[in-house]
Motif scaffolding. Structure first.
Motif, mmCIF file in Angstrom:
data_model
loop_
_atom_site.group_PDB
_atom_site.id
_atom_site.type_symbol
_atom_site.label_atom_id
_atom_site.label_comp_id
_atom_site.label_asym_id
_atom_site.label_seq_id
_atom_site.Cartn_x
_atom_site.Cartn_y
_atom_site.Cartn_z
ATOM 1 N N VAL A 11 0.872 -1.176 0.000
ATOM 2 C CA VAL A 11 0.000 0.000 0.000
ATOM 3 C C VAL A 11 0.908 1.225 0.000
ATOM 4 N N PHE A 12 0.794 2.017 -1.050
ATOM 5 C CA PHE A 12 1.668 3.192 -1.195
ATOM 6 C C PHE A 12 0.774 4.415 -1.338
ATOM 7 N N GLY A 13 0.671 5.177 -0.254
ATOM 8 C CA GLY A 13 -0.183 6.355 -0.252
ATOM 9 C C GLY A 13 0.612 7.626 -0.482
ATOM 10 N N ALA A 15 0.057 12.176 -1.814
ATOM 11 C CA ALA A 15 -0.777 13.142 -2.528
ATOM 12 C C ALA A 15 -0.667 12.905 -4.037
ATOM 13 N N PHE A 16 0.523 12.519 -4.487
ATOM 14 C CA PHE A 16 0.789 12.319 -5.919
ATOM 15 C C PHE A 16 0.304 13.545 -6.706
ATOM 16 N N ASP A 17 0.839 14.685 -6.303
ATOM 17 C CA ASP A 17 0.364 15.982 -6.817
ATOM 18 C C ASP A 17 1.526 16.807 -7.349
ATOM 19 N N PRO A 19 2.446 12.897 -9.506
ATOM 20 C CA PRO A 19 3.345 11.743 -9.351
ATOM 21 C C PRO A 19 4.622 11.982 -10.150
ATOM 22 N N HIS A 20 5.762 11.579 -9.577
ATOM 23 C CA HIS A 20 7.048 11.840 -10.235
ATOM 24 C C HIS A 20 7.925 10.590 -10.254
ATOM 25 N N ILE A 21 9.137 10.762 -10.779
ATOM 26 C CA ILE A 21 9.992 9.589 -11.013
ATOM 27 C C ILE A 21 10.410 8.896 -9.711
ATOM 28 N N ALA A 25 10.160 5.006 -8.805
ATOM 29 C CA ALA A 25 11.336 4.253 -8.351
ATOM 30 C C ALA A 25 11.043 3.545 -7.032
ATOM 31 N N LEU A 26 10.332 4.237 -6.151
ATOM 32 C CA LEU A 26 9.985 3.620 -4.869
ATOM 33 C C LEU A 26 9.046 2.418 -5.085
ATOM 34 N N ALA A 27 8.108 2.592 -5.989
ATOM 35 C CA ALA A 27 7.181 1.488 -6.287
ATOM 36 C C ALA A 27 7.943 0.281 -6.839
ATOM 37 N N HIS A 49 -2.625 16.319 6.977
ATOM 38 C CA HIS A 49 -1.320 16.803 7.413
ATOM 39 C C HIS A 49 -0.688 17.770 6.413
ATOM 40 N N LYS A 50 -1.407 18.117 5.309
ATOM 41 C CA LYS A 50 -0.816 19.086 4.378
ATOM 42 C C LYS A 50 -1.679 20.346 4.422
ATOM 43 N N SER A 51 -1.031 21.514 4.464
ATOM 44 C CA SER A 51 -1.809 22.731 4.657
ATOM 45 C C SER A 51 -2.446 23.215 3.347
ATOM 46 N N GLY A 110 8.173 6.891 2.189
ATOM 47 C CA GLY A 110 9.477 7.549 2.168
ATOM 48 C C GLY A 110 9.835 8.007 3.570
ATOM 49 N N GLN A 111 11.122 8.327 3.734
ATOM 50 C CA GLN A 111 11.646 8.660 5.062
ATOM 51 C C GLN A 111 10.904 9.819 5.732
ATOM 52 N N ASP A 112 10.534 10.852 4.950
ATOM 53 C CA ASP A 112 9.890 12.018 5.574
ATOM 54 C C ASP A 112 8.544 11.648 6.177
ATOM 55 N N ALA A 136 14.762 5.377 2.027
ATOM 56 C CA ALA A 136 15.518 6.592 2.338
ATOM 57 C C ALA A 136 15.115 7.687 1.366
ATOM 58 N N ARG A 137 15.229 8.929 1.803
ATOM 59 C CA ARG A 137 14.916 10.050 0.917
ATOM 60 C C ARG A 137 15.908 11.168 1.185
ATOM 61 N N THR A 138 16.498 11.677 0.127
ATOM 62 C CA THR A 138 17.403 12.813 0.282
ATOM 63 C C THR A 138 16.536 14.058 0.298
ATOM 64 N N PRO A 164 19.112 7.455 -4.247
ATOM 65 C CA PRO A 164 18.591 8.753 -3.817
ATOM 66 C C PRO A 164 18.196 9.605 -5.022
ATOM 67 N N LEU A 165 16.993 10.118 -5.006
ATOM 68 C CA LEU A 165 16.515 10.946 -6.123
ATOM 69 C C LEU A 165 16.048 12.276 -5.553
ATOM 70 N N GLU A 166 16.731 13.315 -5.961
ATOM 71 C CA GLU A 166 16.417 14.638 -5.420
ATOM 72 C C GLU A 166 15.241 15.234 -6.171
ATOM 73 N N VAL A 167 14.069 14.740 -5.867
ATOM 74 C CA VAL A 167 12.879 15.241 -6.546
ATOM 75 C C VAL A 167 11.724 15.266 -5.556
ATOM 76 N N SER A 168 10.947 16.337 -5.653
ATOM 77 C CA SER A 168 9.735 16.419 -4.837
ATOM 78 C C SER A 168 8.633 17.055 -5.680
ATOM 79 N N ALA A 169 7.408 16.749 -5.333
ATOM 80 C CA ALA A 169 6.268 17.340 -6.040
ATOM 81 C C ALA A 169 6.234 18.849 -5.822
ATOM 82 N N THR A 170 6.669 19.292 -4.650
ATOM 83 C CA THR A 170 6.700 20.739 -4.373
ATOM 84 C C THR A 170 7.583 21.448 -5.387
HETATM 85 P P1 ATP Z 1 5.199 17.234 -1.733
HETATM 86 O O1 ATP Z 1 6.500 17.838 -2.158
HETATM 87 O O2 ATP Z 1 3.982 17.878 -2.351
HETATM 88 O O3 ATP Z 1 5.076 17.100 -0.225
HETATM 89 P P2 ATP Z 1 6.187 14.562 -2.344
HETATM 90 O O4 ATP Z 1 7.146 14.694 -3.468
HETATM 91 O O5 ATP Z 1 6.765 14.376 -0.972
HETATM 92 O O6 ATP Z 1 5.138 15.752 -2.342
HETATM 93 P P3 ATP Z 1 4.041 12.727 -1.826
HETATM 94 O O7 ATP Z 1 2.942 12.436 -2.782
HETATM 95 O O8 ATP Z 1 3.741 13.527 -0.630
HETATM 96 O O9 ATP Z 1 5.250 13.380 -2.695
HETATM 97 O O10 ATP Z 1 4.785 11.403 -1.406
HETATM 98 C C1 ATP Z 1 4.222 10.110 -1.437
HETATM 99 C C2 ATP Z 1 5.245 9.177 -0.826
HETATM 100 O O11 ATP Z 1 6.418 9.117 -1.673
HETATM 101 C C3 ATP Z 1 5.733 9.571 0.573
HETATM 102 O O12 ATP Z 1 5.840 8.402 1.379
HETATM 103 C C4 ATP Z 1 7.087 10.196 0.302
HETATM 104 O O13 ATP Z 1 7.960 10.050 1.397
HETATM 105 C C5 ATP Z 1 7.575 9.374 -0.882
HETATM 106 N N1 ATP Z 1 8.522 10.130 -1.703
HETATM 107 C C6 ATP Z 1 8.269 11.232 -2.445
HETATM 108 N N2 ATP Z 1 9.387 11.674 -3.055
HETATM 109 C C7 ATP Z 1 10.384 10.827 -2.699
HETATM 110 C C8 ATP Z 1 11.793 10.764 -2.992
HETATM 111 N N3 ATP Z 1 12.411 11.679 -3.765
HETATM 112 N N4 ATP Z 1 12.514 9.742 -2.450
HETATM 113 C C9 ATP Z 1 11.905 8.823 -1.638
HETATM 114 N N5 ATP Z 1 10.576 8.833 -1.324
HETATM 115 C C10 ATP Z 1 9.834 9.821 -1.824
#
Ligand code: ATP
Length: 203
Positions: A11-13, A15-17, A19-21, A25-27, A49-51, A110-112, A136-138, A164-170
């Motif tokens: 189960v991988f939850g 926001a996927f807002d 979805p990115h690489i 990769a985690l999947a 938990h997201k504002s 992910g770690q966060d 792990a997440r950088t 480690p992949l330096e990518v976030s949806a933000t």
């Molecule tokens: P946002 O930047 O909007 O908070 P996000 O990139 O963290 O989004 P989410 O949809 O909140 O993406 O994350 C879904 C899951 O994927 C979470 O468990 C998060 O820890 C994990 N995840 C997201 N990006 C990474 C990454 N670069 N490396 C490892 N895990 C990640």
């Protein structure tokens, strides 16, 4: 695979807002390292938990379908977007336990997210229903790397290995609002969908 024969369900939850690489990769890591019969991608409905408010679920579901389309054994599960009230993972796990009583459940994070687990609704019950698996997440937005700190003693915790992949949806949303390219941080079909639907035009 018929529902009754699924033995190991991930189960991988999130926001996927969008979805990115790194999500993909985690999947992949979870499917391989946990020998999953199925991985369910569960976009959150209302993120308690997201504002900020999330992009409408219809778009996040469709982008998730596009992003994970090439992975066998992955299904996008809309249940949290159909539920009223906040999306609690414990509710999703309880539902899945009822629907798949023969299966072992694995919660993939992910770690966060794992660091925040202690604040989750009915967190202490989760290890009774699911093995918690943390990748792990950088965090390139912080001066230091992320700690390995997790809420003390999660029973049965497993670590997932992934590059480690330096990518976030933000970061992706910000780039889009500034009309910057997001290739290769999101896959092409997702980038096309974002453009067609004029998503993320404003930060
Ligand atoms: P946002 O930047 O909007 O908070 P996000 O990139 O963290 O989004 P989410 O949809 O909140 O993406 O994350 C879904 C899951 O994927 C979470 O468990 C998060 O820890 C994990 N995840 C997201 N990006 C990474 C990454 N670069 N490396 C490892 N895990 C990640």
């Amino acid at each position: 695979m018929a529902a009754g024969t699924l033995r190991r369900i991930g189960v991988f939850g999130g926001a996927f807002d969008p979805p990115h690489i790194a999500h993909v990769a985690l999947a992949r890591a979870a499917l391989a390292q946990l020998q999953l019969d199925q991985l369910r991608i569960v976009p959150t409905g209302k993120a308690w938990h997201k504002s900020r408010s999330l992009t409408p679920a219809v778009h996040r579901l469709e982008m998730a379908r596009l992003a994970f389309a090439e992975l066998d054994r992955v299904v996008v599960d809309p249940r949290e977007t159909l539920r009223s009230g906040p999306s609690y993972t414990v509710d999703t796990l309880l539902e899945l336990r009822t629907e798949y009583p023969q299966a072992q459940l694995f919660l993939v994070l992910g770690q966060d997210q794992a660091e925040a687990l202690g604040s989750w609704h009915r967190f202490s019950e989760i290890p009774e229903f699911a093995t918690i698996c943390v990748a792990a997440r950088t965090d390139f937005t912080r001066a230091r790397g992320m700690s390995d700190a997790l809420p003390a003693e999660i029973p049965g915790l497993r670590r997932l290995e992934m590059p480690p992949l330096e990518v976030s949806a933000t970061d992706i949303r910000l780039r889009l609002a500034q009309r910057q390219t997001v290739s290769p941080l999101v896959f092409e079909p997702v980038a096309r969908y974002i453009a067609q639907h004029h998503l993320y035009q404003f930060a």
